[in-house]
Design a protein around this motif. Structure first.
Motif, mmCIF file in Angstrom:
data_model
loop_
_atom_site.group_PDB
_atom_site.id
_atom_site.type_symbol
_atom_site.label_atom_id
_atom_site.label_comp_id
_atom_site.label_asym_id
_atom_site.label_seq_id
_atom_site.Cartn_x
_atom_site.Cartn_y
_atom_site.Cartn_z
ATOM 1 N N GLY A 1 -6.758 11.346 14.414
ATOM 2 C CA GLY A 1 -6.018 10.099 14.605
ATOM 3 C C GLY A 1 -6.915 8.887 14.456
ATOM 4 O O GLY A 1 -6.530 7.877 13.852
ATOM 5 N N ILE A 2 -8.129 8.968 15.002
ATOM 6 C CA ILE A 2 -9.108 7.883 14.843
ATOM 7 C C ILE A 2 -9.459 7.715 13.375
ATOM 8 O O ILE A 2 -9.546 6.594 12.853
ATOM 9 C CB ILE A 2 -10.377 8.174 15.669
ATOM 10 C CG1 ILE A 2 -10.071 8.116 17.166
ATOM 11 C CG2 ILE A 2 -11.491 7.204 15.303
ATOM 12 C CD1 ILE A 2 -9.707 6.742 17.677
ATOM 13 N N GLU A 3 -9.660 8.825 12.678
ATOM 14 C CA GLU A 3 -9.969 8.768 11.245
ATOM 15 C C GLU A 3 -8.832 8.108 10.474
ATOM 16 O O GLU A 3 -9.063 7.240 9.618
ATOM 17 C CB GLU A 3 -10.214 10.182 10.704
ATOM 18 C CG GLU A 3 -10.533 10.223 9.224
ATOM 19 C CD GLU A 3 -10.736 11.628 8.688
ATOM 20 O OE1 GLU A 3 -10.639 11.811 7.452
ATOM 21 O OE2 GLU A 3 -10.977 12.539 9.500
ATOM 22 N N ALA A 4 -7.610 8.496 10.788
ATOM 23 C CA ALA A 4 -6.454 7.911 10.100
ATOM 24 C C ALA A 4 -6.361 6.418 10.382
ATOM 25 O O ALA A 4 -6.099 5.611 9.477
ATOM 26 C CB ALA A 4 -5.174 8.617 10.551
ATOM 27 N N HIS A 5 -6.603 6.042 11.639
ATOM 28 C CA HIS A 5 -6.509 4.634 12.024
ATOM 29 C C HIS A 5 -7.585 3.791 11.345
ATOM 30 O O HIS A 5 -7.314 2.695 10.842
ATOM 31 C CB HIS A 5 -6.645 4.512 13.539
ATOM 32 C CG HIS A 5 -6.669 3.104 14.044
ATOM 33 N ND1 HIS A 5 -5.552 2.315 14.088
ATOM 34 C CD2 HIS A 5 -7.709 2.340 14.517
ATOM 35 C CE1 HIS A 5 -5.874 1.119 14.567
ATOM 36 N NE2 HIS A 5 -7.163 1.107 14.826
ATOM 37 N N GLU A 6 -8.813 4.293 11.332
ATOM 38 C CA GLU A 6 -9.929 3.498 10.825
ATOM 39 C C GLU A 6 -10.002 3.466 9.303
ATOM 40 O O GLU A 6 -10.567 2.522 8.740
ATOM 41 C CB GLU A 6 -11.240 4.029 11.410
ATOM 42 C CG GLU A 6 -11.338 3.816 12.926
ATOM 43 C CD GLU A 6 -12.647 4.295 13.520
ATOM 44 O OE1 GLU A 6 -13.401 4.999 12.799
ATOM 45 O OE2 GLU A 6 -12.913 3.975 14.689
ATOM 46 N N THR A 7 -9.458 4.472 8.645
ATOM 47 C CA THR A 7 -9.526 4.517 7.185
ATOM 48 C C THR A 7 -8.204 4.173 6.521
ATOM 49 O O THR A 7 -8.142 4.019 5.297
ATOM 50 C CB THR A 7 -9.952 5.917 6.703
ATOM 51 O OG1 THR A 7 -8.949 6.890 7.088
ATOM 52 C CG2 THR A 7 -11.300 6.308 7.302
ATOM 53 N N GLY A 8 -7.145 4.053 7.307
ATOM 54 C CA GLY A 8 -5.833 3.767 6.732
ATOM 55 C C GLY A 8 -5.196 4.965 6.066
ATOM 56 O O GLY A 8 -4.246 4.825 5.283
ATOM 57 N N THR A 9 -5.695 6.145 6.391
ATOM 58 C CA THR A 9 -5.159 7.376 5.809
ATOM 59 C C THR A 9 -3.860 7.770 6.513
ATOM 60 O O THR A 9 -3.756 7.669 7.737
ATOM 61 C CB THR A 9 -6.172 8.528 5.940
ATOM 62 O OG1 THR A 9 -7.406 8.130 5.347
ATOM 63 C CG2 THR A 9 -5.663 9.793 5.260
ATOM 64 N N SER A 10 -2.889 8.215 5.765
ATOM 65 C CA SER A 10 -1.627 8.646 6.351
ATOM 66 C C SER A 10 -1.830 9.930 7.148
ATOM 67 O O SER A 10 -2.544 10.842 6.695
ATOM 68 C CB SER A 10 -0.596 8.897 5.247
ATOM 69 O OG SER A 10 0.537 9.556 5.777
ATOM 70 N N PRO A 11 -1.223 10.028 8.347
ATOM 71 C CA PRO A 11 -1.302 11.282 9.110
ATOM 72 C C PRO A 11 -0.822 12.489 8.309
ATOM 73 O O PRO A 11 -1.292 13.606 8.524
ATOM 74 C CB PRO A 11 -0.394 11.008 10.309
ATOM 75 C CG PRO A 11 -0.438 9.531 10.474
ATOM 76 C CD PRO A 11 -0.504 8.976 9.083
#
Length: 242
Positions: free
Chosen positions: A16-26
């Motif tokens: 979730g942190i990775e998705a939030h910080e990189t703008g990657t879709s879950p």
């Protein structure tokens, strides 16, 4: 359906942190939880997505369990600043309100976690963010503070609507502590310990009518309490605000 475990919760939070910080879709990351930990697609997506909702102060409608809620807030507390934690706590409140209106489900276990972290946010703002300003106000005499308070506005300024953050008058805090003189104004016992920084008695200044309920930020609406009495005011059966 098998209960979501702490192992899954920890991995979901990191994704979730990775998705939030990189703008990657879950949706592009959920396969990790599916492949590594055999989570269902729906749960994997929801547990990853909720992290961004918390950090962005957005209402989330997918349910994560109480253990995940506490773990997520605990991690946000450790990794981010208080305003970010406030945003996350407010997102939990929005989630609770949504579920109560949609299904009449109060989610008691999650509500207890929300109350715990909401109080942490309140205490940190009141007694950390205000700390320097109160220290400055304490350098003046009681007469000087009271003179300023005569013309000071009593309506606290809302400086962050989403997290209900108010700018408080440090003269009110300093003068209330001066009046209490180290004695809790509820149980009438001495403060339980002294502050490390200046050996002053540790009491907390409580608004009798909460600022969020349009209570005035003035001496007459405050009391200096020991930590135990302060928590009783907020959560005890005898609380005047209950």
């Amino acid at each position: 359906m098998a209960a979501i475990t702490l192992v899954e919760i920890r991995r979901a939070f990191e994704l979730g942190i990775e998705a939030h910080e990189t703008g990657t879709s879950p949706s592009k990351l959920k396969h990790v939880l599916i492949d590594e930990l055999s989570m269902t697609s729906s749960s994997a997506h929801g547990y990853i997505e909720t992290v961004s909702h918390l950090l962005n102060c957005h209402c989330y409608t997918r349910t994560i369990n109480a253990q995940a809620t506490e773990y997520y807030l605990e991690q946000i507390t450790q990794r981010y600043d208080i305003p970010t934690l406030k945003a996350a706590v407010e997102a939990v409140r929005k989630h609770l309100d949504y579920y109560l209106s949609a299904s009449n489900n109060p989610q008691h276990s999650i509500r207890k976690i929300y109350e715990k972290y909401a109080e942490l946010c309140e205490q940190n703002f009141e007694y950390s963010d205000l700390e320097k300003a109160v220290d400055i106000a304490k350098r003046d005499s009681s007469e000087e503070r009271l003179l300023r308070l005569k013309s000071a506005p009593t309506k606290a300024v809302l400086i962050d609507a989403r997290t209900k953050l108010y700018r408080r008058n440090p003269d009110v805090v300093a003068e209330r502590l001066y009046i209490a003189d180290g004695i809790c104004e509820s149980c009438e016992q001495p403060a339980p310990f002294l502050r490390k920084k200046d050996n002053s008695p540790y009491l907390e200044v409580h608004h009798i009518i909460h600022l969020s309920d349009d209570g005035p930020d003035c001496l007459d609406n405050t009391e200096a309490l020991c930590p135990n009495c302060h928590r009783e005011r907020h959560y005890g059966l005898t609380s005047p605000n209950s």
